[in-house]
Design an enzyme around this catalytic site. Structure first.
Site, PDB file in Angstrom:
ATOM      1  N   ASP A   1      42.597 -60.822  50.802  1.00 23.38           N
ATOM      2  CA  ASP A   1      43.484 -61.937  50.449  1.00 23.38           C
ATOM      3  C   ASP A   1      42.598 -63.123  50.095  1.00 23.38           C
ATOM      4  OD1 ASP A   1      45.853 -63.581  50.289  1.00 23.38           O
ATOM      5  OD2 ASP A   1      45.407 -64.358  52.275  1.00 23.38           O
ATOM      6  N   SER A   2      43.234 -64.181  49.609  1.00 17.27           N
ATOM      7  CA  SER A   2      42.490 -65.401  49.293  1.00 17.27           C
ATOM      8  C   SER A   2      41.963 -66.084  50.559  1.00 17.27           C
ATOM      9  CB  SER A   2      43.419 -66.369  48.569  1.00 17.27           C
ATOM     10  OG  SER A   2      44.541 -66.638  49.386  1.00 17.27           O
TER      11      SER A   2
ATOM     12  N   GLU B   1      47.916 -72.588  55.736  1.00 13.20           N
ATOM     13  CA  GLU B   1      46.498 -72.274  55.972  1.00 13.20           C
ATOM     14  C   GLU B   1      45.850 -73.412  56.772  1.00 13.20           C
ATOM     15  OE1 GLU B   1      45.111 -69.334  54.045  1.00 13.20           O
ATOM     16  OE2 GLU B   1      43.214 -69.477  55.076  1.00 13.20           O
TER      17      GLU B   1
ATOM     18  N   CYS C   1      54.685 -64.417  49.316  1.00 12.63           N
ATOM     19  CA  CYS C   1      53.330 -64.884  49.600  1.00 12.63           C
ATOM     20  C   CYS C   1      53.025 -64.464  51.026  1.00 12.63           C
ATOM     21  CB  CYS C   1      53.253 -66.405  49.462  1.00 12.63           C
ATOM     22  SG  CYS C   1      51.690 -67.099  50.032  1.00 12.63           S
TER      23      CYS C   1
ATOM     24  N   HIS D   1      51.317 -65.674  53.232  1.00 10.24           N
ATOM     25  CA  HIS D   1      51.259 -66.736  54.244  1.00 10.24           C
ATOM     26  C   HIS D   1      52.638 -67.004  54.871  1.00 10.24           C
ATOM     27  CE1 HIS D   1      47.415 -67.664  52.377  1.00 10.24           C
ATOM     28  NE2 HIS D   1      47.171 -68.550  53.325  1.00 10.24           N
TER      29      HIS D   1
ATOM     30  N   CYS E   1      47.755 -59.979  48.897  1.00 10.49           N
ATOM     31  CA  CYS E   1      47.970 -61.298  48.323  1.00 10.49           C
ATOM     32  C   CYS E   1      48.844 -61.103  47.088  1.00 10.49           C
ATOM     33  CB  CYS E   1      46.614 -61.886  47.934  1.00 10.49           C
ATOM     34  SG  CYS E   1      46.721 -63.407  46.991  1.00 10.49           S
TER      35      CYS E   1
END
Ligand code: DGL
Length: 269
Positions: free
Chosen positions: A12-13, A156, A188, A190, A75
């Site tokens: 993932d990022s 994040e 997403c 997150h 992601c």
């Protein structure tokens, strides 16, 4: 030839994909996970397709060197921008799974005519990938998409379950685009961390589709189908990030639900 005792690679990022890794660990406790969070390039959601493709190829190379039998792109932004390219690049050296296709399969269970909302980063929403897949699969649902670019960086940075996240959620989700939706896709990785807040906003009247468990189940089905479920001893999971900060290390427990030892892997240096 792939073998069952090879690890599962996930990237993932940043640390958002740990929500998927955590679901994978619950669904497949016998698998060794190699996780890579590209924290040096976070957020992917505002990067160009070409940049995300270049990052994804280099990370896939690393996961292949770690002998991963499958690369799970945890992601949505990278799944939208780079899945086909990663698949072509990796060839027969590993399987590749993204976080979008399993959700599309899940949507087939929605009643015809249902209005479904989708929230995600700018990259994911502007790629129109969910709509394309819905049309390719002739799913008779009405999909309405909304970019919510501040949510991933907010999460994040540890801002959730507080007044800031509440205000932003109200601001975004009050969009008339989402009027009348019966389900909402968290597009997403997150967003599972603000699932309860989103549920509160809709007063429990909208079905929140959290892809992490759906993707973990798809991974289990795929490995089972390919006879690649690990049946040997379980090796220790490894978690790498391209840029190490203490705040990432501290947040990982919230994303992964247990303490993780993050290692700095200088992939770009
Ligand atoms: N977690 C990523 C996704 O699923 C987005 C975060 C980012 O923009 O880097 O799209």
């Amino acid at each position: 030839m792939l073998s069952a005792n090879q690890p599962v690679g996930i990237f993932d990022s940043g640390i958002g994909g740990l929500t998927v890794a955590s679901a994978v660990k619950r669904a497949l406790p016998g698998e060794q996970i190699i996780y890579f969070g590209d924290t040096a390039h976070l957020p992917y959601g505002d990067k160009s397709t070409a940049s995300i493709q270049a990052y994804s190829i280099k990370i896939s190379d690393l996961l292949l060197k770690q002998r991963c039998k499958i690369i799970l792109i945890a992601c949505n932004s990278a799944s939208a921008a780079a899945y086909e390219l990663v698949k072509a690049y990796v060839g027969s050296k590993a399987l590749v799974l993204n976080v979008i296709d399993p959700v599309i399969e899940f949507l087939a269970t929605e009643k015809p005519g249902t209005k479904v909302g989708l929230i995600g980063t700018r990259r994911t929403i502007s790629s129109n990938i969910y709509k394309k897949r819905v049309d390719e699969n002739n799913l008779p649902i009405e999909l309405e998409s909304l970019a919510t670019p501040l949510l991933a960086p907010m999460i994040e940075d540890g801002f959730f379950n507080n007044n800031i996240s509440k205000a932003l959620i109200i601001e975004y989700l009050s969009s008339p685009k989402l009027d009348g939706i019966k389900s909402l896709i968290l597009g997403c990785t997150h967003y599972p961390l603000i699932k309860n807040e989103i549920n509160d906003f809709f007063e429990g009247k909208v079905n929140i589709i959290d892809s992490s468990d759906i993707v973990a189940k798809a991974l289990k089905d795929l490995l089972t189908h390919k006879s690649l479920l690990n049946n040997g001893p379980k090796l220790t999971d490894k978690f790498f990030v391209s840029d190490f900060t203490r705040s990432f290390a501290e947040s990982t427990k919230i994303f992964f639900q247990e303490k993780v030892n993050l290692e700095h892997y200088p992939l770009w240096e």
